[in-house]
Motif scaffolding. Structure first.
Motif, PDB file in Angstrom:
ATOM      1  N   ARG A  68       2.040  92.647  68.716  1.00 35.66           N
ATOM      2  CA  ARG A  68       1.146  92.469  67.569  1.00 35.66           C
ATOM      3  C   ARG A  68       1.074  93.771  66.766  1.00 35.66           C
ATOM      4  O   ARG A  68       0.035  94.437  66.694  1.00 35.66           O
ATOM      5  CB  ARG A  68      -0.254  92.056  68.046  1.00 35.66           C
ATOM      6  CG  ARG A  68      -1.163  91.526  66.924  1.00 35.66           C
ATOM      7  CD  ARG A  68      -2.551  91.205  67.460  1.00 35.66           C
ATOM      8  NE  ARG A  68      -2.553  90.119  68.415  1.00 35.66           N
ATOM      9  CZ  ARG A  68      -2.600  88.826  68.087  1.00 35.66           C
ATOM     10  NH1 ARG A  68      -2.652  88.487  66.821  1.00 35.66           N
ATOM     11  NH2 ARG A  68      -2.597  87.893  69.026  1.00 35.66           N
ATOM     12  N   CYS A  69       2.169  94.129  66.142  1.00 34.99           N
ATOM     13  CA  CYS A  69       2.197  95.330  65.311  1.00 34.99           C
ATOM     14  C   CYS A  69       1.354  95.083  64.055  1.00 34.99           C
ATOM     15  O   CYS A  69       1.394  93.992  63.480  1.00 34.99           O
ATOM     16  CB  CYS A  69       3.628  95.685  64.934  1.00 34.99           C
ATOM     17  SG  CYS A  69       4.660  96.110  66.364  1.00 34.99           S
ATOM     18  N   THR A  70       0.631  96.094  63.624  1.00 42.34           N
ATOM     19  CA  THR A  70      -0.365  95.890  62.574  1.00 42.34           C
ATOM     20  C   THR A  70       0.202  95.920  61.159  1.00 42.34           C
ATOM     21  O   THR A  70      -0.561  95.810  60.201  1.00 42.34           O
ATOM     22  CB  THR A  70      -1.473  96.948  62.696  1.00 42.34           C
ATOM     23  OG1 THR A  70      -0.891  98.254  62.603  1.00 42.34           O
ATOM     24  CG2 THR A  70      -2.210  96.812  64.014  1.00 42.34           C
ATOM     25  N   TYR A  71       1.507  96.047  61.025  1.00 41.84           N
ATOM     26  CA  TYR A  71       2.130  96.050  59.700  1.00 41.84           C
ATOM     27  C   TYR A  71       3.013  94.817  59.479  1.00 41.84           C
ATOM     28  O   TYR A  71       3.508  94.602  58.382  1.00 41.84           O
ATOM     29  CB  TYR A  71       3.005  97.302  59.523  1.00 41.84           C
ATOM     30  CG  TYR A  71       4.125  97.386  60.537  1.00 41.84           C
ATOM     31  CD1 TYR A  71       5.369  96.813  60.292  1.00 41.84           C
ATOM     32  CD2 TYR A  71       3.940  98.031  61.752  1.00 41.84           C
ATOM     33  CE1 TYR A  71       6.379  96.870  61.239  1.00 41.84           C
ATOM     34  CE2 TYR A  71       4.941  98.093  62.699  1.00 41.84           C
ATOM     35  CZ  TYR A  71       6.163  97.514  62.430  1.00 41.84           C
ATOM     36  OH  TYR A  71       7.167  97.560  63.370  1.00 41.84           O
ATOM     37  N   VAL A 165      12.923 102.826  63.759  1.00 37.23           N
ATOM     38  CA  VAL A 165      11.808 103.646  64.247  1.00 37.23           C
ATOM     39  C   VAL A 165      10.541 103.341  63.452  1.00 37.23           C
ATOM     40  O   VAL A 165       9.425 103.597  63.914  1.00 37.23           O
ATOM     41  CB  VAL A 165      12.126 105.157  64.189  1.00 37.23           C
ATOM     42  CG1 VAL A 165      13.218 105.522  65.183  1.00 37.23           C
ATOM     43  CG2 VAL A 165      12.492 105.612  62.797  1.00 37.23           C
ATOM     44  N   GLU A 166      10.695 102.836  62.243  1.00 36.84           N
ATOM     45  CA  GLU A 166       9.631 102.318  61.371  1.00 36.84           C
ATOM     46  C   GLU A 166       8.750 103.373  60.722  1.00 36.84           C
ATOM     47  O   GLU A 166       8.472 103.319  59.527  1.00 36.84           O
ATOM     48  CB  GLU A 166       8.727 101.311  62.102  1.00 36.84           C
ATOM     49  CG  GLU A 166       9.448 100.113  62.689  1.00 36.84           C
ATOM     50  CD  GLU A 166       9.975  99.126  61.645  1.00 36.84           C
ATOM     51  OE1 GLU A 166       9.996  99.452  60.451  1.00 36.84           O
ATOM     52  OE2 GLU A 166      10.393  98.021  62.042  1.00 36.84           O
ATOM     53  N   THR A 167       8.259 104.352  61.499  1.00 34.01           N
ATOM     54  CA  THR A 167       7.332 105.326  60.931  1.00 34.01           C
ATOM     55  C   THR A 167       7.387 106.630  61.707  1.00 34.01           C
ATOM     56  O   THR A 167       8.141 106.756  62.682  1.00 34.01           O
ATOM     57  CB  THR A 167       5.894 104.751  60.921  1.00 34.01           C
ATOM     58  OG1 THR A 167       5.043 105.612  60.166  1.00 34.01           O
ATOM     59  CG2 THR A 167       5.346 104.594  62.334  1.00 34.01           C
ATOM     60  N   ILE A 174       0.535 101.929  64.953  1.00 35.20           N
ATOM     61  CA  ILE A 174       0.802 100.649  64.289  1.00 35.20           C
ATOM     62  C   ILE A 174       1.847  99.827  65.029  1.00 35.20           C
ATOM     63  O   ILE A 174       1.998  98.631  64.773  1.00 35.20           O
ATOM     64  CB  ILE A 174       1.231 100.839  62.816  1.00 35.20           C
ATOM     65  CG1 ILE A 174       2.647 101.418  62.713  1.00 35.20           C
ATOM     66  CG2 ILE A 174       0.241 101.716  62.071  1.00 35.20           C
ATOM     67  CD1 ILE A 174       3.191 101.477  61.299  1.00 35.20           C
ATOM     68  N   ARG A 175       2.578 100.450  65.944  1.00 39.05           N
ATOM     69  CA  ARG A 175       3.619  99.755  66.707  1.00 39.05           C
ATOM     70  C   ARG A 175       3.098  99.458  68.106  1.00 39.05           C
ATOM     71  O   ARG A 175       3.208 100.281  69.017  1.00 39.05           O
ATOM     72  CB  ARG A 175       4.898 100.585  66.794  1.00 39.05           C
ATOM     73  CG  ARG A 175       5.577 100.812  65.467  1.00 39.05           C
ATOM     74  CD  ARG A 175       7.035 101.168  65.654  1.00 39.05           C
ATOM     75  NE  ARG A 175       7.808  99.999  66.063  1.00 39.05           N
ATOM     76  CZ  ARG A 175       9.102 100.034  66.369  1.00 39.05           C
ATOM     77  NH1 ARG A 175       9.759 101.165  66.360  1.00 39.05           N
ATOM     78  NH2 ARG A 175       9.729  98.937  66.719  1.00 39.05           N
ATOM     79  N   ARG A 176       2.549  98.293  68.284  1.00 37.16           N
ATOM     80  CA  ARG A 176       1.968  97.929  69.574  1.00 37.16           C
ATOM     81  C   ARG A 176       3.059  97.740  70.628  1.00 37.16           C
ATOM     82  O   ARG A 176       4.069  97.082  70.378  1.00 37.16           O
ATOM     83  CB  ARG A 176       1.161  96.637  69.437  1.00 37.16           C
ATOM     84  CG  ARG A 176       0.050  96.724  68.398  1.00 37.16           C
ATOM     85  CD  ARG A 176      -1.055  97.697  68.840  1.00 37.16           C
ATOM     86  NE  ARG A 176      -2.013  97.985  67.775  1.00 37.16           N
ATOM     87  CZ  ARG A 176      -3.031  97.217  67.450  1.00 37.16           C
ATOM     88  NH1 ARG A 176      -3.237  96.083  68.082  1.00 37.16           N
ATOM     89  NH2 ARG A 176      -3.871  97.597  66.499  1.00 37.16           N
ATOM     90  N   LEU A 208       2.228 105.025  54.331  1.00 39.08           N
ATOM     91  CA  LEU A 208       1.218 104.800  55.367  1.00 39.08           C
ATOM     92  C   LEU A 208       0.402 106.050  55.681  1.00 39.08           C
ATOM     93  O   LEU A 208      -0.457 106.031  56.563  1.00 39.08           O
ATOM     94  CB  LEU A 208       1.909 104.301  56.644  1.00 39.08           C
ATOM     95  CG  LEU A 208       2.403 102.854  56.598  1.00 39.08           C
ATOM     96  CD1 LEU A 208       3.494 102.622  57.635  1.00 39.08           C
ATOM     97  CD2 LEU A 208       1.258 101.886  56.822  1.00 39.08           C
ATOM     98  N   GLY A 209       0.708 107.141  54.958  1.00 38.71           N
ATOM     99  CA  GLY A 209      -0.011 108.384  55.189  1.00 38.71           C
ATOM    100  C   GLY A 209       0.840 109.484  55.789  1.00 38.71           C
ATOM    101  O   GLY A 209       0.326 110.555  56.129  1.00 38.71           O
ATOM    102  N   GLU A 210       2.145 109.250  55.897  1.00 38.92           N
ATOM    103  CA  GLU A 210       3.067 110.252  56.436  1.00 38.92           C
ATOM    104  C   GLU A 210       3.253 111.407  55.447  1.00 38.92           C
ATOM    105  O   GLU A 210       3.003 111.262  54.248  1.00 38.92           O
ATOM    106  CB  GLU A 210       4.428 109.608  56.752  1.00 38.92           C
ATOM    107  CG  GLU A 210       5.242 109.193  55.532  1.00 38.92           C
ATOM    108  CD  GLU A 210       4.669 108.020  54.760  1.00 38.92           C
ATOM    109  OE1 GLU A 210       4.812 108.002  53.516  1.00 38.92           O
ATOM    110  OE2 GLU A 210       4.076 107.121  55.381  1.00 38.92           O
ATOM    111  N   THR A 211       3.703 112.553  55.934  1.00 38.22           N
ATOM    112  CA  THR A 211       3.999 113.691  55.068  1.00 38.22           C
ATOM    113  C   THR A 211       5.515 113.868  54.967  1.00 38.22           C
ATOM    114  O   THR A 211       6.278 113.356  55.808  1.00 38.22           O
ATOM    115  CB  THR A 211       3.404 114.988  55.619  1.00 38.22           C
ATOM    116  OG1 THR A 211       4.064 115.327  56.865  1.00 38.22           O
ATOM    117  CG2 THR A 211       1.905 114.845  55.864  1.00 38.22           C
TER     118      THR A 211
END
Length: 291
Positions: A68-71, A165-167, A174-176, A208-211
């Motif tokens: 159940r990933c939140t994205y 890797v997604e993020t 976010i990766r359950r 998503l808030g990454e730098t």
């Protein structure tokens, strides 16, 4: 905690959808027994464009995910048994559409001992056997890192094996049931076990808030495990129930990410607001064939 942005999507993210092109492809998929595509399940913004060109990423092993990933918009629940008839259905669709490039993916199937690796092997082998001019890319879950599962998909004959890797690591909540380290290890094992016959690919979402610093570190981590193909795209929440968008990254930043990735050593990069792991996959496949 970072707040969700409240302003409207910028012009560069207002992609026009043409529903009639989707209906045509959806009808074809129904004709061969109700195949699923990740394009539909994930509400991909490129769906009209890809379906109009009769390109699709086939979703095997059903359309229910055990995580159940939140994205992600793919339905979470208890999956049905593996449907062996989908092997023939996918190949029939490939032949009917005359596809030269095919992408195969699946939801996470943690309920299966091999995570679904055998089905990836069989679907890919069937396509190659019956349509030898067709190149296949597979996009796999992490199989919980099981080496035997990775060996099986390597043996499938796929030209590219992708695992996203997604993020960045700091956002991995976010990766359950997934970890950044495991995803890197999967990509590393694919190269170690597959050698020159396998090209690996990964994808990142931004917004998503990454730098930038975090992104560049991920680029370096991917290169360190032999991954030379990369896709970078804007995260768009399927609805208000999913992870919130923190930033709409500007097109010039995508160009910067692309240049940084190439300068570090990637062989092919697609970075744009609408880039997705399977979008324009034939460009990666052509590149893989040339290497």
């Amino acid at each position: 905690m970072t707040k969700e942005i409240k302003f409207k999507k910028p012009e560069w993210l207002r992609k026009k959808l043409t529903p009639h092109t989707q209906v045509e492809m959806e009808n074809l998929l129904k004709d061969v027994g109700g195949l699923h595509t990740i394009c539909q399940e994930a509400k991909c913004p490129n769906i009209s464009e890809c379906f109009a060109n009769k390109n699709a990423t086939f979703l095997i092993l059903g359309n229910i995910c055990t995580r159940r990933c939140t994205y992600c918009n793919v339905t979470t629940g208890k999956p049905t048994e593996v449907d062996l008839s989908e092997i023939q259905k996918v190949t029939t669709s490939v032949l009917r559409l005359g596809l030269k490039f095919v992408v195969i993916t699946s939801p996470a199937r943690d309920d299966l001992p091999d995570g679904g690796a055998e089905q990836f092997f069989r679907v890919t082998q069937d396509i190659i056997e019956k349509s030898p001019d067709t190149k296949v890319e597979i996009l796999i879950p992490d199989f919980k890192g099981k080496v035997e599962s990775l060996k099986r998909v390597i043996a499938s004959g796929a030209t590219i094996i992708g695992h996203n890797v997604e993020t960045v690591p700091s956002l991995y909540r976010i990766r359950r049931n997934g970890t950044y380290e495991r995803s890197l290890e999967v990509l590393k094992k694919l190269k170690e076990l597959g050698g020159d016959k396998v090209q690996t690919k990964s994808a990142l979402m931004v917004g998503l808030g990454e730098t930038e610093e975090e992104m560049v570190q991920v680029f370096k981590d991917l290169l360190a495990v032999g991954c030379k193909f990369l896709s970078i795209g804007q995260y768009l929440a399927p609805s208000g129930d999913f992870e919130k968008v923190i930033e709409y990254v500007k097109p010039e930043q995508f160009l910067r990410y692309e240049k940084l990735a190439y300068d570090l050593g990637f062989e092919f990069v697609k970075a744009s607001p609408y880039a997705r792991s399977s979008y324009m996959a034939h460009h990666y496949l052509n590149m893989a064939s040339a290497l």
